[in-house]
Design an enzyme around this catalytic site. Structure first.
Site, PDB file in Angstrom:
ATOM      1  N   TYR A 165       0.770  -1.064   0.024  1.00 20.53           N
ATOM      2  CA  TYR A 165       0.061   0.062  -0.102  1.00 20.53           C
ATOM      3  C   TYR A 165       0.923   1.292  -0.029  1.00 20.53           C
ATOM      4  CZ  TYR A 165      -3.637   3.250   1.030  1.00 20.53           C
ATOM      5  OH  TYR A 165      -4.769   4.407   0.897  1.00 20.53           O
ATOM      6  N   SER A 204      -6.384   1.126  -4.430  1.00 23.26           N
ATOM      7  CA  SER A 204      -6.519   2.332  -4.114  1.00 23.26           C
ATOM      8  C   SER A 204      -5.062   3.014  -4.255  1.00 23.26           C
ATOM      9  CB  SER A 204      -7.135   2.686  -2.864  1.00 23.26           C
ATOM     10  OG  SER A 204      -7.515   3.954  -2.619  1.00 23.26           O
ATOM     11  N   HIS A 239     -15.920   1.576  -4.002  1.00 24.76           N
ATOM     12  CA  HIS A 239     -14.285   1.701  -3.952  1.00 24.76           C
ATOM     13  C   HIS A 239     -13.842   0.227  -3.122  1.00 24.76           C
ATOM     14  CE1 HIS A 239     -10.413   3.605  -3.993  1.00 24.76           C
ATOM     15  NE2 HIS A 239     -10.340   3.330  -2.765  1.00 24.76           N
TER      16      HIS A 239
END
Length: 722
Positions: A487, A567, A685
């Site tokens: 991430y 994301s 999302h």
């Protein structure tokens, strides 16, 4: 989960520039036939640099032309996935694994206990309540009854202090837009109260249960509600039994379009504490309103916007905060609102070598949750800052929960690791003993798997940790199909947690790897800042370093190595695969931020400039342009097999990012590796996604990667229950 606090948290110099490792490669098999994607003559001038944007038309998700393109792309993707031999077996195993009882952390409010439970394959978890731990639980709210296909999710709950009412927010089709309704807890019936156009909001009840505080934006048009930019959030009070049009505006800042607000009422009912954020910056302003004084004004308590200040609890006018002011790994301070000058602040618990991630006051004691090399460590202190004890956790993993009131003698927490399903524990605050409260049983034998943590050296010499999960006794000969996940942004830490999706991958013979990259929150604000703005390339270097370590240590090899993330993690995958296409066989960028020059022009994208910078700034533009995945695809390069993943109702990272990147990658691909895009419908999302859709998405991900990595799927039939 109670909506106690809310945040806009979401959540560079590219060393390789996207081209140093670009390579042309001959087709080694039949190339995939893609729909024709037209190009337009769109050019933009950024500080003297002309940048083409030929797929700009795909930003209009509502146009008939875009919808035709989506349908055509989905047909290609589904046809490709349908011919993967392992796909049905993977889906069956995932369905079997997913079919286990799951619980949220129990919490107490208004003299009642509450928790969520999914019986296994329910699309949405059901909210239960009970008056005592020995009471028979009663269904209070079943979100599965709110839609036929499970796409309406429970986004948050808040129980009134008197235990009479439940304010609950719902989200439809994965959108960030929420609607709030009120349920009478005794009767289970809803009142006529209905609040709309809520986004990124807490719900905070007045102490007497007369109404609640919430945050909202102005009503958008139908055309702009999924992509229009979100500015000027406002804090309101809703009085029960009245229409939303009669709600009282409590606080807004017409002069500050980027400020967001979250209200919280102190447990004694005396104060309204307003936390103001600005984008995803790990900083806050604190304002206070005395609710006992008629016509009291909102006054500033901490307005410098120089650090994070997370309100914990109060002792009358003395407020306790977790803050990283002069403490990058955070500490606990006490502030007397009558003497708010920083010179009067009192340090209660000093900064520790570990990173302090959350704090609560229970039984008149501070319960502090730390991260030590991305693993949980929980400690108890008294209110003077004296150490009381460590909470003995069941092993190496992640703990969460520990909510409660000052007078509570008990609390509940969850504990999970890569191979231990999330178990709920009751913790006795007086004795310090933990007891298992709810423990799931999953159809697998944890003794067959192992987890190890290693530290590798990134490009600039920084030591970075990562976790490696595999079956025991794997051969280190470079032949293991590996999925590397990361991430690296917005101060978000990645910690060990149980996932049936990842378990299925390891059962199939794969290796699951999670890297704790800079930009995240594993080591405090300094670690976060080292992966932002002009230093964002550090994150990609860390991810590349993880991959190179796996290859050098023969865990995997470029022909067997895949990467994935969602994301900000989708940006990570997009940037890494364009910088080092030679290092990976496959990539899955999900709901990713892939156009780094225009992200700030949609919904809440402007808020991410605190991490990314903005193309409106000349220096930041240069850095963004150097690594932006969309702009660093090179014609004729041999890119890994790629499946871009997005959804039609994603109003966090609008699907235009994925649409444009997929179209550009298909046009640039020089070899036979497929470039596919999977576009989910009635999904967003990721939050609130029904179980059925989760299983479908993971089936497609593992199916796609099993083909790309040449996997022979190993025993995925289960080997005992836990």
């Amino acid at each position: 989960m109670q909506l106690k606090r809310a945040s806009l948290m979401f959540a560079l110099a590219a060393a390789f520039g996207g081209s140093a490792f670009a390579q042309t490669c001959p087709a080694t098999g039949p190339a995939t036939s893609y729909p024709v994607t037209k190009k337009v003559d769109q050019q933009d001038n950024y500080h003297g640099t002309t940048v083409a944007d030929p797929y700009r038309w795909l930003e209009d998700a509502n146009s008939a032309e875009t919808k035709e393109w989506v349908d055509a792309q989905n047909k290609v993707t589904q046809a490709y996935l349908a011919q993967i031999p392992n796909r049905e077996a993977i889906k069956q195993r995932l369905t079997k694994l997913w079919n286990y009882e799951r619980f949220s952390v129990t919490y107490k409010e208004g003299g009642r206990y509450f928790y969520n439970r999914n019986d296994g394959l329910q699309n949405q978890a059901v909210l239960y309540t009970m008056k005592s731990l020995s009471d028979t639980p009663r269904v209070l709210l079943d979100p599965n009854t709110l839609s036929q296909d499970g796409t309406v999710a429970l986004a948050g709950t808040a129980v009134s202090p008197n235990g009479k009412y439940l304010a609950y927010s719902t989200s439809a089709s994965g959108s960030d837009w929420n609607e709030i309704r009120v349920r009478h807890i005794d009767s289970g019936k809803d009142s006529e109260d209905h609040i709309k156009w809520v986004k990124f909001s807490s719900t905070a009840w007045a102490h007497d249960g007369s109404g609640f505080y919430y945050s909202r934006y102005d009503e958008p048009t139908e055309a702009t509600k999924l992509a229009g930019i979100n500015y000027f959030q406002k804090l309101y009070f809703h009085k029960l039994g009245t229409p939303q049009s009669a709600d009282t505006l409590v606080y807004d800042r017409p002069d500050q379009k980027e400020w967001g607000f979250a209200g919280e009422v102190t447990d004694d009912g005396r104060y309204l504490v307003i936390s103001s954020s600005q984008g995803t910056e790990r900083k806050s302003r604190i304002f206070v309103k005395d609710l006992k004084q008629k016509d009291a004004k909102v006054t500033g308590l901490m307005e410098a916007f120089d650090a994070a200040y997370d309100f914990i609890d109060n002792d009358g006018p003395v407020f306790y905060f977790r803050t990283d002011k002069n403490a990058p790994r955070s500490r606990i301070i006490a502030v007397d609102v009558r003497k708010p000058d920083p010179s009067q602040w009192k340090e209660i618990v000093a900064e520790a070598p570990q990173t302090l991630v959350s704090a609560n006051i229970i039984n008149n004691q501070l319960v502090l949750d730390y991260l030590s090399d991305a693993r949980s460590a929980v400690k108890v202190f008294d209110l003077q800052g004296k150490f009381v004890r460590d909470v003995e956790l069941p092993g190496i993993g992640s703990a969460g929960g520990f909510s409660g009131k000052r007078g509570d003698k008990e609390t509940f927490y969850s504990f999970t690791s890569f191979t231990n399903p999330t178990t709920i524990y009751r913790y006795d605050m007086k004795s310090g003993k933990s007891t298992v409260y709810r423990q799931p049983k999953v159809d697998f034998d944890p003794s067959q798997f192992e987890t190890r943590q290693v530290f590798y050296t990134s490009k600039d010499g920084t030591k970075v940790p990562m976790f490696i999960v595999s079956k025991k006794g794997i051969k280190l000969d470079g032949s293991n199909p590996t999925y590397l996940y990361g991430y690296g942004g917005f101060n978000v830490p990645l910690t060990p947690s149980f996932s049936v999706a990842n378990l299925a991958w390891v059962e199939m013979g794969g290796v699951y790897v999670m890297a704790n990259l800079r930009g995240g929150g594993e080591y405090g604000e300094a670690w976060h800042k080292a992966g932002t703005k002009l230093q964002k390339q550090n994150v990609f270097d860390d991810f590349i370093g993880a991959a190179e370590w796996l290859v050098a240590n023969k865990v995997s090899s470029p022909a067997k190595l895949s990467i994935g993330g969602g994301s900000n993690g989708g940006l990570l995958v997009g940037a890494t695969m364009t910088q080092r296409p030679d290092l990976f066989a496959a990539a899955v960028p999900a709901v990713g931020v892939l156009d780094m020059l225009r992200f700030q022009k949609f919904t809440i994208g402007w808020a991410w400039t605190s991490d990314y910078g903005s193309s409106d700034n000349a220096d930041e533009f240069k850095a963004l342009y150097k690594y932006s995945p969309l702009h660093n695809l090179k014609q004729g390069s041999c890119y890994p097999a790629t499946m871009v993943v997005t959804a039609d109702h994603d109003d966090r990272v609008v699907p235009a990012h994925s649409f444009k990147f997929a179209a550009a990658a298909q046009a640039a691909q020089g070899g036979a590796n497929p470039i596919l895009i999977r576009i989910d419908t009635k999904a967003g999302h990721g939050a609130g996604k029904p179980t059925s859709k989760q299983i479908e998405e993971v089936t497609d991900r593992w199916g796609f990667l099993s083909k790309a990595l040449g996997m022979t799927v190993q025993g995925a039939t289960g080997s005992g229950a836990q």
